[in-house]
Design an enzyme around this catalytic site. Structure first.
Site, PDB file in Angstrom:
ATOM      1  CG  ASP A  46      -2.279   0.715   0.883  1.00 26.23           C
ATOM      2  OD1 ASP A  46      -3.326   0.056   0.772  1.00 26.23           O
ATOM      3  OD2 ASP A  46      -2.235   1.959   0.753  1.00 26.23           O
ATOM      4  CG  ASP A  69       2.729   6.111  -5.903  1.00 23.81           C
ATOM      5  OD1 ASP A  69       1.653   5.604  -6.303  1.00 23.81           O
ATOM      6  OD2 ASP A  69       3.061   7.282  -6.157  1.00 23.81           O
ATOM      7  CE1 TYR A 178     -13.783   2.858  -7.713  1.00 27.42           C
ATOM      8  CE2 TYR A 178     -16.029   2.300  -8.353  1.00 27.42           C
ATOM      9  CZ  TYR A 178     -14.919   2.080  -7.569  1.00 27.42           C
ATOM     10  OH  TYR A 178     -14.928   1.056  -6.642  1.00 27.42           O
ATOM     11  CE  LYS A 182     -12.552  -0.518  -9.051  1.00 30.58           C
ATOM     12  NZ  LYS A 182     -11.570  -1.402  -8.422  1.00 30.58           N
TER      13      LYS A 182
HETATM   14  N1  LIG Z   1     -16.035   0.546  -0.976  1.00 18.39           N
HETATM   15  C1  LIG Z   1     -16.918   0.157  -1.883  1.00 18.39           C
HETATM   16  O1  LIG Z   1     -18.125   0.453  -1.785  1.00 18.39           O
HETATM   17  C2  LIG Z   1     -16.467  -0.664  -3.056  1.00 18.39           C
HETATM   18  C3  LIG Z   1     -17.453  -1.229  -3.884  1.00 18.39           C
HETATM   19  C4  LIG Z   1     -17.064  -1.979  -4.982  1.00 18.39           C
HETATM   20  C5  LIG Z   1     -15.721  -2.142  -5.254  1.00 18.39           C
HETATM   21  N2  LIG Z   1     -14.790  -1.589  -4.443  1.00 18.39           N
HETATM   22  C6  LIG Z   1     -13.374  -1.811  -4.787  1.00 18.39           C
HETATM   23  O2  LIG Z   1     -12.758  -2.564  -3.762  1.00 18.39           O
HETATM   24  C7  LIG Z   1     -11.386  -2.199  -3.651  1.00 18.39           C
HETATM   25  C8  LIG Z   1     -11.097  -1.756  -2.230  1.00 18.39           C
HETATM   26  O3  LIG Z   1     -11.894  -0.612  -1.920  1.00 18.39           O
HETATM   27  P1  LIG Z   1     -12.016  -0.036  -0.428  1.00 18.39           P
HETATM   28  O4  LIG Z   1     -13.417   0.332  -0.236  1.00 18.39           O
HETATM   29  O5  LIG Z   1     -11.353  -0.960   0.522  1.00 18.39           O
HETATM   30  O6  LIG Z   1     -11.198   1.320  -0.586  1.00 18.39           O
HETATM   31  P2  LIG Z   1     -10.105   1.946   0.402  1.00 18.39           P
HETATM   32  O7  LIG Z   1      -9.950   3.374  -0.034  1.00 18.39           O
HETATM   33  O8  LIG Z   1     -10.423   1.645   1.800  1.00 18.39           O
HETATM   34  O9  LIG Z   1      -8.786   1.139  -0.013  1.00 18.39           O
HETATM   35  C9  LIG Z   1      -8.060   1.403  -1.172  1.00 18.39           C
HETATM   36  C10 LIG Z   1      -6.585   1.289  -0.838  1.00 18.39           C
HETATM   37  O10 LIG Z   1      -5.835   1.583  -2.026  1.00 18.39           O
HETATM   38  C11 LIG Z   1      -4.691   2.292  -1.623  1.00 18.39           C
HETATM   39  N3  LIG Z   1      -4.145   3.096  -2.706  1.00 18.39           N
HETATM   40  C12 LIG Z   1      -4.770   4.089  -3.387  1.00 18.39           C
HETATM   41  N4  LIG Z   1      -3.893   4.645  -4.238  1.00 18.39           N
HETATM   42  C13 LIG Z   1      -2.714   3.983  -4.095  1.00 18.39           C
HETATM   43  C14 LIG Z   1      -1.424   4.118  -4.685  1.00 18.39           C
HETATM   44  N5  LIG Z   1      -1.156   5.050  -5.609  1.00 18.39           N
HETATM   45  N6  LIG Z   1      -0.464   3.268  -4.291  1.00 18.39           N
HETATM   46  C15 LIG Z   1      -0.713   2.312  -3.350  1.00 18.39           C
HETATM   47  N7  LIG Z   1      -1.890   2.148  -2.749  1.00 18.39           N
HETATM   48  C16 LIG Z   1      -2.881   2.993  -3.119  1.00 18.39           C
HETATM   49  C17 LIG Z   1      -5.184   3.194  -0.489  1.00 18.39           C
HETATM   50  O11 LIG Z   1      -4.083   3.661   0.302  1.00 18.39           O
HETATM   51  C18 LIG Z   1      -6.130   2.276   0.255  1.00 18.39           C
HETATM   52  O12 LIG Z   1      -5.472   1.588   1.301  1.00 18.39           O
HETATM   53  C19 LIG Z   1     -11.165  -1.094  -4.682  1.00 18.39           C
HETATM   54  O13 LIG Z   1     -10.697  -1.662  -5.876  1.00 18.39           O
HETATM   55  C20 LIG Z   1     -12.550  -0.541  -4.888  1.00 18.39           C
HETATM   56  O14 LIG Z   1     -12.687   0.089  -6.134  1.00 18.39           O
HETATM   57  C21 LIG Z   1     -15.129  -0.858  -3.348  1.00 18.39           C
END
Ligand SMILES: NC(=O)c1ccc[n+]([C@@H]2O[C@H](COP(=O)([O-])OP(=O)(O)OC[C@H]3O[C@@H](n4cnc5c(N)ncnc54)[C@H](O)[C@@H]3O)[C@@H](O)[C@H]2O)c1
Length: 266
Positions: A46, A69, A178, A182
């Site tokens: 992360d 990153d 987004y 996806k």
């Molecule tokens: N939360 C929802 O409602 C939801 C619904 C459907 C799908 N998703 C997908 O599930 C996955 C997880 O989502 P989440 O809700 O846990 O989001 P979150 O924001 O809690 O987690 C995303 C993580 O990605 C990391 N990240 C972002 N940019 C980065 C970079 N440049 N380098 C390294 N790390 C980076 C962030 O630090 C974070 O820890 C994502 O792919 C999201 O699109 C989420």
């Protein structure tokens, strides 16, 4: 009938190493917890050291942090090599990193007319391109595993467009980049499934919206629109992760496992 392996054996990940990109986030941490519980060692990849440290401390023994990153190709490739060194190989790769709707970048979570090309480009680097780079860098390690499994996080917005009436009266938004990323993720999984077979299985999980203290009016509308009557929780993805990461799904590849309470079933 041939003697069959029991479910406990099929789901056992003892001795396997897993990379969870975005593992410091909500769903990434839930995925990591599921993998650890089944016996895997997990590298949390992360963005920053603090986030990785917090996640590792919460997850306990078996988890290590590899800050990276993911918008930087070189750093992403180096993180895979470092994780493989620490884990002693890579058997499972989960991509759960993303710039999400609530991320506060300029030109991102704003009405369509105000969404910027810069935000589009930057988000694609993390939300789509980094999955391509991670799998490309890890492919030989995954193939050597004998159980190689890749799981990419899609979304309901890979499959359907947003209903913007849910957002009325809130400051929430659903950036078009987004959903576009996806949809790319789900197709990337399908495409890699055929290209990396038979050594490596590649699947995606498409969750519905996860409850995270969004405005009440939004949550009510969302729940009403969902056959199972509620938003998702982090717990809801654990079963999908356990299934797709383990030999429980040994004959499943190129599949998008939709975990959305029925949102896309209407
Ligand atoms: N939360 C929802 O409602 C939801 C619904 C459907 C799908 N998703 C997908 O599930 C996955 C997880 O989502 P989440 O809700 O846990 O989001 P979150 O924001 O809690 O987690 C995303 C993580 O990605 C990391 N990240 C972002 N940019 C980065 C970079 N440049 N380098 C390294 N790390 C980076 C962030 O630090 C974070 O820890 C994502 O792919 C999201 O699109 C989420």
């Amino acid at each position: 009938m041939a003697v069959s392996r029991r479910i406990a054996e099929l789901s056992d990940l003892t001795g396997r190493g897993a990379i969870v990109a975005g593992g410091a986030g909500h769903l990434g941490t839930a995925a990591a917890a599921a993998l650890l519980e089944l016996g895997a060692r997990v590298a949390i990849v992360d963005r920053d050291r603090d986030g990785c440290d917090r996640a590792v401390a919460g997850l306990g023994p078996g988890a290590v942090g590899v800050p990276c990153d993911l918008s930087d190709e070189g750093a992403t490739r180096a993180a895979v090599r470092e994780a493989a060194r620490v884990l002693g190989g890579v058997d499972v790769l989960v991509h759960a990193a993303a710039r999400v709707g609530s991320s506060g970048a300029a030109g991102w979570a704003v009405p369509f007319a105000e969404q910027s090309v810069e935000a589009w480009d930057e988000s694609l680097r993390v939300n789509l391109t980094s999955a391509f780079v991670l799998v490309q860098e890890a492919r030989d390690l995954l193939a050597a595993s004998g159980h190689g499994a890749v799981i990419l996080f899609g979304s309901i917005y890979a499959l359907v467009g947003p209903d913007l009436s849910l957002y009325e009266g809130t400051t929430m938004a659903n950036p078009v980049a987004y959903g576009a990323a996806k949809a790319g993720i789900v197709q990337l999984a399908r495409s890699l499934a055929t290209q990396l077979a038979p050594a490596v299985r590649v699947n995606s999980i498409s969750p519905g919206g996860v409850w995270r203290g969004q405005p009440e009016v939004f949550c009510e509308r969302y729940a009403r629109r969902t056959p199972l009557g509620r938003m998702a929780s982090e717990e809801d993805v654990k079963g999908a992760i356990a299934f797709l990461a383990s030999d429980l799904s040994a004959y499943v590849t190129g599949h998008d496992l939709v975990v959305d309470g029925g949102w896309t079933a209407w």
